[in-house]
Design an enzyme around this catalytic site. Sequence first.
Site, PDB file in Angstrom:
ATOM      1  N   ILE A   1       2.117   6.489  30.582  1.00  0.00           N
ATOM      2  CA  ILE A   1       1.498   5.337  29.922  1.00  0.00           C
ATOM      3  C   ILE A   1       0.005   5.272  30.261  1.00  0.00           C
ATOM      4  O   ILE A   1      -0.389   4.867  31.362  1.00  0.00           O
ATOM      5  CB  ILE A   1       2.230   4.020  30.292  1.00  0.00           C
ATOM      6  CG1 ILE A   1       3.725   4.139  29.938  1.00  0.00           C
ATOM      7  CG2 ILE A   1       1.574   2.839  29.578  1.00  0.00           C
ATOM      8  CD1 ILE A   1       4.031   4.518  28.478  1.00  0.00           C
TER       9      ILE A   1
ATOM     10  N   ASP B   1      -0.131   5.717  13.178  1.00  0.00           N
ATOM     11  CA  ASP B   1      -0.934   6.155  12.016  1.00  0.00           C
ATOM     12  C   ASP B   1      -2.411   5.863  12.263  1.00  0.00           C
ATOM     13  O   ASP B   1      -3.282   6.629  11.850  1.00  0.00           O
ATOM     14  CB  ASP B   1      -0.497   5.415  10.740  1.00  0.00           C
ATOM     15  CG  ASP B   1       0.803   5.968  10.158  1.00  0.00           C
ATOM     16  OD1 ASP B   1       1.220   7.064  10.566  1.00  0.00           O
ATOM     17  OD2 ASP B   1       1.381   5.287   9.293  1.00  0.00           O
TER      18      ASP B   1
ATOM     19  N   ILE C   1     -18.556  31.529  25.849  1.00  0.00           N
ATOM     20  CA  ILE C   1     -20.013  31.690  25.699  1.00  0.00           C
ATOM     21  C   ILE C   1     -20.712  31.497  27.047  1.00  0.00           C
ATOM     22  O   ILE C   1     -21.669  32.192  27.378  1.00  0.00           O
ATOM     23  CB  ILE C   1     -20.543  30.715  24.616  1.00  0.00           C
ATOM     24  CG1 ILE C   1     -20.067  31.194  23.235  1.00  0.00           C
ATOM     25  CG2 ILE C   1     -22.074  30.594  24.665  1.00  0.00           C
ATOM     26  CD1 ILE C   1     -20.332  30.226  22.089  1.00  0.00           C
TER      27      ILE C   1
ATOM     28  N   GLU D   1      -0.020  10.947  21.363  1.00  0.00           N
ATOM     29  CA  GLU D   1       0.052  10.279  20.050  1.00  0.00           C
ATOM     30  C   GLU D   1       0.664  11.204  18.980  1.00  0.00           C
ATOM     31  O   GLU D   1       0.305  11.177  17.807  1.00  0.00           O
ATOM     32  CB  GLU D   1      -1.297   9.682  19.652  1.00  0.00           C
ATOM     33  CG  GLU D   1      -1.745   8.661  20.693  1.00  0.00           C
ATOM     34  CD  GLU D   1      -2.721   7.628  20.234  1.00  0.00           C
ATOM     35  OE1 GLU D   1      -2.759   7.325  19.041  1.00  0.00           O
ATOM     36  OE2 GLU D   1      -3.455   7.126  21.105  1.00  0.00           O
TER      37      GLU D   1
HETATM   38  N1  CAA Z   1       4.830   3.675   9.073  1.00  0.00           N
HETATM   39  C1  CAA Z   1       5.848   2.793   8.873  1.00  0.00           C
HETATM   40  N2  CAA Z   1       7.148   3.143   8.944  1.00  0.00           N
HETATM   41  C2  CAA Z   1       7.432   4.426   9.202  1.00  0.00           C
HETATM   42  C3  CAA Z   1       6.426   5.384   9.421  1.00  0.00           C
HETATM   43  C4  CAA Z   1       5.093   4.973   9.343  1.00  0.00           C
HETATM   44  N3  CAA Z   1       4.104   5.829   9.522  1.00  0.00           N
HETATM   45  N4  CAA Z   1       7.000   6.578   9.676  1.00  0.00           N
HETATM   46  C5  CAA Z   1       8.318   6.380   9.627  1.00  0.00           C
HETATM   47  N5  CAA Z   1       8.578   5.083   9.343  1.00  0.00           N
HETATM   48  C6  CAA Z   1       9.878   4.472   9.155  1.00  0.00           C
HETATM   49  C7  CAA Z   1      10.641   5.149   8.009  1.00  0.00           C
HETATM   50  O1  CAA Z   1      10.328   4.531   6.782  1.00  0.00           O
HETATM   51  C8  CAA Z   1      12.071   4.900   8.422  1.00  0.00           C
HETATM   52  O2  CAA Z   1      12.425   3.576   8.127  1.00  0.00           O
HETATM   53  P1  CAA Z   1      13.815   3.180   7.383  1.00  0.00           P
HETATM   54  O3  CAA Z   1      14.900   3.968   8.029  1.00  0.00           O
HETATM   55  O4  CAA Z   1      13.906   1.717   7.602  1.00  0.00           O
HETATM   56  O5  CAA Z   1      13.596   3.580   5.968  1.00  0.00           O
HETATM   57  C9  CAA Z   1      12.023   4.993   9.934  1.00  0.00           C
HETATM   58  O6  CAA Z   1      10.679   4.713  10.313  1.00  0.00           O
HETATM   59  C10 CAA Z   1      12.465   6.321  10.501  1.00  0.00           C
HETATM   60  O7  CAA Z   1      11.669   7.336   9.944  1.00  0.00           O
HETATM   61  P2  CAA Z   1      11.972   8.877  10.259  1.00  0.00           P
HETATM   62  O8  CAA Z   1      13.376   9.167   9.832  1.00  0.00           O
HETATM   63  O9  CAA Z   1      10.871   9.680   9.655  1.00  0.00           O
HETATM   64  O10 CAA Z   1      11.910   8.873  11.841  1.00  0.00           O
HETATM   65  P3  CAA Z   1      12.303   9.978  12.923  1.00  0.00           P
HETATM   66  O11 CAA Z   1      13.140   9.377  13.957  1.00  0.00           O
HETATM   67  O12 CAA Z   1      12.778  11.222  12.225  1.00  0.00           O
HETATM   68  O13 CAA Z   1      10.890  10.246  13.631  1.00  0.00           O
HETATM   69  C11 CAA Z   1       8.782  11.317  14.049  1.00  0.00           C
HETATM   70  C12 CAA Z   1       9.920  10.921  13.068  1.00  0.00           C
HETATM   71  C13 CAA Z   1       7.603  11.495  13.105  1.00  0.00           C
HETATM   72  C14 CAA Z   1       9.075  12.616  14.788  1.00  0.00           C
HETATM   73  C15 CAA Z   1       8.498  10.177  15.060  1.00  0.00           C
HETATM   74  O14 CAA Z   1       9.543  10.011  15.973  1.00  0.00           O
HETATM   75  C16 CAA Z   1       7.202  10.405  15.807  1.00  0.00           C
HETATM   76  O15 CAA Z   1       6.116  10.116  15.307  1.00  0.00           O
HETATM   77  N6  CAA Z   1       7.304  10.937  17.065  1.00  0.00           N
HETATM   78  C17 CAA Z   1       6.151  11.110  17.924  1.00  0.00           C
HETATM   79  C18 CAA Z   1       5.949   9.891  18.749  1.00  0.00           C
HETATM   80  C19 CAA Z   1       4.560   9.797  19.290  1.00  0.00           C
HETATM   81  O16 CAA Z   1       3.574  10.001  18.583  1.00  0.00           O
HETATM   82  N7  CAA Z   1       4.489   9.413  20.548  1.00  0.00           N
HETATM   83  C20 CAA Z   1       3.221   9.193  21.169  1.00  0.00           C
HETATM   84  C21 CAA Z   1       3.351   8.162  22.236  1.00  0.00           C
HETATM   85  S1  CAA Z   1       2.011   7.089  22.397  1.00  0.00           S
HETATM   86  C22 CAA Z   1       0.833   7.911  23.272  1.00  0.00           C
HETATM   87  O17 CAA Z   1       0.778   9.106  23.353  1.00  0.00           O
HETATM   88  C23 CAA Z   1      -0.157   6.988  23.856  1.00  0.00           C
HETATM   89  C24 CAA Z   1      -1.115   7.598  24.811  1.00  0.00           C
HETATM   90  O18 CAA Z   1      -0.822   7.908  25.935  1.00  0.00           O
HETATM   91  C25 CAA Z   1      -2.513   7.715  24.405  1.00  0.00           C
END
Ligand code: CAA
Length: 382
Positions: A157, A240, A337, A363
């Site tokens: 975190i 996003d 370089i 992310e």
């Molecule tokens: N906006 C809104 N809703 C969304 C969305 C979005 N961008 N993307 C997906 N959803 C919704 C879908 O519409 C769906 O909703 P319904 O079932 O109600 O229709 C639901 O979410 C599930 O969608 P998916 O089936 O696509 O979800 P999934 O379980 O297959 O996951 C994934 C897909 C893209 C792999 C996702 O799990 C993901 O992004 N994983 C990576 C997580 C991540 O980025 N973690 C970073 C942690 S934070 C961090 O790093 C902070 C730091 O230290 C700086």
Amino acid sequence: MDFEFSEEHEAVRRTAREFAQRSVAPIAAEIDKQARFPKELVEELGELGFMGIEVEPEYGGSGFDPIAYVIAMEEICAVCASTGVIMSVNNSLVCDPLRKWASEEQKQRWLEPLATGEKLGCFMLSEPEAGSDAAAQKTVAEPKGEGFVINGVKNWITNGPQADTGILMCMTDKAKGHRGISAFIIDMNGEGVSRGPKDDKLGIRASHSCQIFFTDHYVGPERLIGEVGQGFKVAMSTLDCGRIGIAAQALGIARGAFEAAARYATERKTFGKAIADHQAISFMLADMAMEIDAARLLTYRAAALKAAGKRHSTESAMCKLMASEVANKVAKNGVQIFGGNGYVSEYPAERFYRDAKITEIYEGTSETQRVVIASNLIRALG
Ligand code: CAA
């Protein structure tokens, strides 16, 4: 299509660049080496209005647009990526979901101190067994009275060791999978919230991360963000926006690495001339500059879509993927370089190289960005 920046954008660029040169550059190497959290820089970021860049002035923010945010991130990360990510987590992962999903009462209470920099925020989604598979949450919030009791562990975190306020995603109904995830606002100093030791990291060493433990932590219903079961949407829509911030961070790292390497290449001589005059090096510099520019354009496009209130999941994933891969390539060639001088901490090349790596991981890993891009494109085909 307009490639001109507004007066406001130029002013943000000047302010960010001056801050980076005046306050960050003199200590960037030291805070990295000592893995020291730069409290004084975070205070200054708050005074400059950079901890709540897009937050509306009525909630203590600067009210700038997402392009201004990208500009500020690039400028600061060109000097210190650690300072940049502290700012980006507060802006994109904490202030942004509060702006979008929180109630008026929640904004009044929680958003303003974060936007002014008085308080610092963190975003708690990842767990030991829920990184890329973000829906596999094991942390639970069980109903108790009108509120919930939270138990579980969060991992990696960023800002965790210092944060006052957190956005937490956890399961309120395991049987419903991702539709059983809810989002909460957490007082990080509340009873039943504790922090592990800070992670010992490869790069961005002045930005701290840690595990967060929840042990029978009670939250009232007023802490729920959006509705029960909307937490996964809160997280995904937040990411996003966050991915634009990380793309801008990667751009900054790439630009910092490129500028240092280009300057060095004009000074360092081999075989009787500056190494920049050898084609092997000049071609490398040309590719670096071109790829940074391409990544920058993708990043501005995603930011412009956000500014226009349009969906930008695919474009955010594209810019984050491209910019992070460019940052890694550019930083690697930057070390090359610099030669032997690239491998020692007297010069900044090795810090850019170490700092670049995380942009392909947090992310959403590069693999996750490809999943997002491909699945959105295939879905659009119908
Ligand atoms: N906006 C809104 N809703 C969304 C969305 C979005 N961008 N993307 C997906 N959803 C919704 C879908 O519409 C769906 O909703 P319904 O079932 O109600 O229709 C639901 O979410 C599930 O969608 P998916 O089936 O696509 O979800 P999934 O379980 O297959 O996951 C994934 C897909 C893209 C792999 C996702 O799990 C993901 O992004 N994983 C990576 C997580 C991540 O980025 N973690 C970073 C942690 S934070 C961090 O790093 C902070 C730091 O230290 C700086």
